[in-house]
Write an enzyme that holds these catalytic residues in place. Structure first.
Site, PDB file in Angstrom:
ATOM      1  N   VAL A 223     -36.328  15.205  30.687  1.00  0.00           N
ATOM      2  CA  VAL A 223     -34.955  14.864  30.312  1.00  0.00           C
ATOM      3  C   VAL A 223     -34.911  13.978  29.054  1.00  0.00           C
ATOM      4  O   VAL A 223     -33.869  13.901  28.389  1.00  0.00           O
ATOM      5  CB  VAL A 223     -34.227  14.168  31.493  1.00  0.00           C
ATOM      6  N   GLU A 314     -49.231  16.952  33.752  1.00  0.00           N
ATOM      7  CA  GLU A 314     -49.577  17.693  32.528  1.00  0.00           C
ATOM      8  C   GLU A 314     -51.047  18.136  32.527  1.00  0.00           C
ATOM      9  O   GLU A 314     -51.372  19.220  32.031  1.00  0.00           O
ATOM     10  CB  GLU A 314     -49.288  16.822  31.315  1.00  0.00           C
TER      11      GLU A 314
HETATM   12  C1  LIG Z   1     -46.540  10.817  25.024  1.00  0.00           C
HETATM   13  C2  LIG Z   1     -46.764  10.713  26.487  1.00  0.00           C
HETATM   14  O1  LIG Z   1     -47.019   9.660  26.994  1.00  0.00           O
HETATM   15  N1  LIG Z   1     -46.690  11.854  27.193  1.00  0.00           N
HETATM   16  C3  LIG Z   1     -46.943  11.992  28.634  1.00  0.00           C
HETATM   17  C4  LIG Z   1     -45.924  11.267  29.420  1.00  0.00           C
HETATM   18  O2  LIG Z   1     -44.721  11.865  29.045  1.00  0.00           O
HETATM   19  P1  LIG Z   1     -43.422  11.093  28.979  1.00  0.00           P
HETATM   20  O3  LIG Z   1     -43.676   9.723  28.500  1.00  0.00           O
HETATM   21  O4  LIG Z   1     -42.503  11.925  28.204  1.00  0.00           O
HETATM   22  O5  LIG Z   1     -43.045  11.047  30.527  1.00  0.00           O
HETATM   23  P2  LIG Z   1     -41.582  10.774  31.006  1.00  0.00           P
HETATM   24  O6  LIG Z   1     -41.353   9.316  31.110  1.00  0.00           O
HETATM   25  O7  LIG Z   1     -40.648  11.552  30.179  1.00  0.00           O
HETATM   26  O8  LIG Z   1     -41.621  11.404  32.480  1.00  0.00           O
HETATM   27  C5  LIG Z   1     -41.518  12.799  32.654  1.00  0.00           C
HETATM   28  C6  LIG Z   1     -40.143  13.212  33.186  1.00  0.00           C
HETATM   29  O9  LIG Z   1     -40.025  12.865  34.563  1.00  0.00           O
HETATM   30  C7  LIG Z   1     -38.682  12.460  34.836  1.00  0.00           C
HETATM   31  N2  LIG Z   1     -38.681  11.050  35.233  1.00  0.00           N
HETATM   32  C8  LIG Z   1     -39.786  10.287  35.090  1.00  0.00           C
HETATM   33  C9  LIG Z   1     -39.803   8.973  35.516  1.00  0.00           C
HETATM   34  C10 LIG Z   1     -38.640   8.412  36.074  1.00  0.00           C
HETATM   35  O10 LIG Z   1     -38.589   7.247  36.460  1.00  0.00           O
HETATM   36  N3  LIG Z   1     -37.531   9.212  36.172  1.00  0.00           N
HETATM   37  C11 LIG Z   1     -37.517  10.495  35.761  1.00  0.00           C
HETATM   38  O11 LIG Z   1     -36.491  11.165  35.869  1.00  0.00           O
HETATM   39  C12 LIG Z   1     -37.869  12.712  33.584  1.00  0.00           C
HETATM   40  O12 LIG Z   1     -37.359  14.009  33.605  1.00  0.00           O
HETATM   41  C13 LIG Z   1     -38.938  12.564  32.521  1.00  0.00           C
HETATM   42  O13 LIG Z   1     -38.543  13.198  31.318  1.00  0.00           O
HETATM   43  O14 LIG Z   1     -46.132  11.450  30.804  1.00  0.00           O
HETATM   44  C14 LIG Z   1     -45.927  12.794  31.208  1.00  0.00           C
HETATM   45  C15 LIG Z   1     -46.030  12.912  32.704  1.00  0.00           C
HETATM   46  O15 LIG Z   1     -47.139  12.277  33.190  1.00  0.00           O
HETATM   47  C16 LIG Z   1     -46.934  13.685  30.476  1.00  0.00           C
HETATM   48  O16 LIG Z   1     -48.219  13.432  30.919  1.00  0.00           O
HETATM   49  C17 LIG Z   1     -46.853  13.439  28.983  1.00  0.00           C
HETATM   50  O17 LIG Z   1     -47.860  14.083  28.270  1.00  0.00           O
END
Ligand SMILES: CC(=O)N[C@H]1[C@@H](OP(=O)(O)OP(=O)(O)OC[C@H]2O[C@@H](n3ccc(=O)[nH]c3=O)[C@H](O)[C@@H]2O)O[C@H](CO)[C@H](O)[C@@H]1O
Ligand SMILES: [Mn+2]
Length: 363
Positions: A223, A314
Site C-alpha cells: 500500500v 519477499e
Molecule cells: C526497501 C525495503 O526495505 N523493502 C522490503 C520491505 O518493504 P517495505 O519497507 O516496503 O515493507 P512495508 O512496510 O511496505 O510492508 C509491506 C506491506 O505490508 C502492509 N503492512 C505492513 C506493516 C504494517 O504495519 N501494516 C501494513 O499494512 C502494507 O501493505 C505494506 O505496504 O519489507 C518488505 C516485506 O518484508 C519486503 O521485504 C521489501 O523488500
C-alpha cells in the site's frame, strides 16, 4: 621497421643473477607495486560499500552496468497474451526477455491500446489486493486507491480487496463504473514483519474463496506507493513478477537472496535469475493460489525453526519464482523508487514508492 636491440656483449650473465632471485631481497619496485595494488583493492571495496549502501547520487553509476541482451532469435518469438506481437528491439539499451523466453515489459515494447481492447473483448475482471493494517491505513490507502482509479486497468472491470483490522475506518473513494471495493477484516499482528508475512496466508485463503468466483487475474500490491501512470492489461499474465528497482542492474552474486541453508527460502550461490520485488506480483487466480501456498508454507517452516528470512515474504517469493519461472516480468518502470532519481531508461514510472517513514509507522 623496428629492430630489436642487441644485448651488450659480456654483460648479460651479470644481470641475470637478480632474476634467479636465489637469495636476493624483494626489489623496491615490486614492494611499491604491491602497496599500490592493495590500496586499489581497499579503495574498490570502499567504493563498493558506498555503492551498495549509500549516496543515491553514486547509484546513478549502476545504470552503466549492462543488463544483458535478448537474443534476436528469442526476440522474434516474444508475444504478449493481450498485445500480441511485442517490439523488444524498441528498447535496445535494456534487457527485454528472460533466459527462459518470457518478455520483460518495458515502455515502448507494447501497444497499450491493443492491450486494452483485447482485455475488454475477453470481458475480464481484475482483482487488486492490498493490505492496510495499523497506521498504514490512514497514511497510504486513500492515495493508493484514488490513483488506482485513475491509472489501474482503466476501462476494465476491477475489484479492490482491502484487508485491514478496522474496516469501518476505510474511507469511501469514488469508484468508476464496473469498479467495486471489498473490505475484509484481518487480525492485527504485533510486528510489522509479521503483518507483511501474514499476507501470504490471508491471500491464499481469499484466493481459494471469493476471488475464484469474482476475478480472472489478480495483482497483489503493497500500500505504501501510488500510481503515477497507466498500469494496464499489458501487465497481465499467468504469473507476473516485478523487477526490484534497487537491484535490476546488479550482478547475480550480489542479489540479497536468503542464504541461510536452514531457511525454506534459501538460494545457493549461482541460483536466482533476478531479484523480484514483493510490492507487486500477479497472475491467474490458480497460479497465485500456488504461489501463496508455497510462500505461506515456507514462512511456517521457518517460524517453526525460529528463523526469519532476510526479506521476509519477499525472500520466499524469490524462491518461488526461481523454482516456477514467471510467464511475464515487469520492468522497474512499473514500480519505481524515486530515491534513485531520474534515469533515461525509466521512461514512464507507473507506480512510485512512497518515502519510507518507518519511525512514524512501525512500532
Ligand atoms: C526497501 C525495503 O526495505 N523493502 C522490503 C520491505 O518493504 P517495505 O519497507 O516496503 O515493507 P512495508 O512496510 O511496505 O510492508 C509491506 C506491506 O505490508 C502492509 N503492512 C505492513 C506493516 C504494517 O504495519 N501494516 C501494513 O499494512 C502494507 O501493505 C505494506 O505496504 O519489507 C518488505 C516485506 O518484508 C519486503 O521485504 C521489501 O523488500
Ligand atoms: Mn512497501
Amino acid at each position: 621497421m623496428l629492430s630489436s636491440p642487441k644485448p651488450a656483449q659480456g654483460h648479460a650473465p651479470a644481470q641475470e643473477t637478480g632474476n634467479t632471485g636465489y637469495h636476493a631481497e624483494e626489489p623496491a619496485g615490486r614492494k611499491a607495486w604491491k602497496r599500490i595494488f592493495w590500496r586499489q583493492i581497499l579503495l574498490a571495496l570502499g567504493l563498493l560499500g558506498l555503492f551498495l549502501y549509500g549516496l543515491p547520487k553514486f547509484r546513478h553509476l549502476e545504470a552503466l552496468i549492462p543488463m544483458g541482451v535478448c537474443p534476436s532469435a528469442t526476440m522474434s518469438l516474444l508475444r504478449d497474451n493481450f498485445t500480441g506481437a511485442l517490439r523488444p528491439w524498441a528498447r535496445p539499451e535494456v534487457l527485454t526477455c528472460t533466459p527462459w523466453g518470457a518478455p520483460i515489459i518495458w515502455d515502448g515494447t507494447f501497444d497499450p491500446d491493443v492491450a486494452k481492447q483485447e482485455a475488454r473483448q475477453q470481458n475480464l475482471t481484475i482483482g487488486l489486493t492490498v493490505f492496510a493494517v495499523g497506521r498504514y491505513l490512514e497514511k497510504y490507502l486513500e492515495r493508493f486507491l484514488e490513483t488506482a482509479e485513475q491509472h489501474f486497468m482503466a476501462g476494465q472491470s476491477v475489484v479492490y480487496y482491502v484487508f485491514t483490522e478496522r474496516p469501518e475506518a476505510v474511507s469511501r473513494v469514488a469508484l468508476g463504473p464496473e469498479r467495486r471495493l471489498r473490505v475484509e477484516r484481518v487480525e492485527r499482528e504485533r510486528r510489522w514483519q509479521d503483518v507483511s508475512m501474514a499476507r501470504m496466508r490471508t491471500l491464499h485463503a481469499a484466493l481459494s474463496g471469493r476471488l475464484v468466483r469474482e476475478a480472472h487475474f489478480v495483482f497483489c500490491m503493497d500500500v505504501d506507493q501510488h500510481f503515477s501512470s497507466t498500469f494496464g492489461p499489458e501487465a497481465l499474465g499467468e504469473s507476473v513478477a516485478q523487477l526490484h528497482s534497487w537491484h535490476y542492474h546488479w550482478p547475480r552474486w550480489l542479489l540479497p537472496f536468503e542464504r541461510n541453508a536452514h531457511s525454506a527460502a534459501k538460494m545457493a550461490r549461482g541460483e536466482g535469475d533476478f531479484y523480484y520485488h514483493a510490492a507487486v506480483f500477479g497472475g491467474s487466480v490458480a497460479a497465485l493460489r500456488g504461489l501463496t501456498a508455497h510462500c505461506a508454507r515456507g514462512l511456517a517452516w521457518d517460524r517453526a525453526r525460529g528463523l526469519e528470512a532476510r526479506w521476509h515474504d519477499e525472500s520466499h517469493l524469490n524462491k518461488f519464482f526461481w523454482l516456477h519461472k514467471p510467464a511475464k516480468v515487469l520492468s522497474p518502470e512499473f514500480c519505481w523508487s524515486p530515491d534513485l532519481g531520474r534515469r533515461t531508461e525509466i521512461r514512464r514510472p507507473r507506480l512510485l514508492w512512497a518515502p519510507k517513514e518507518y519511525r512514524l509507522l512501525r512500532d
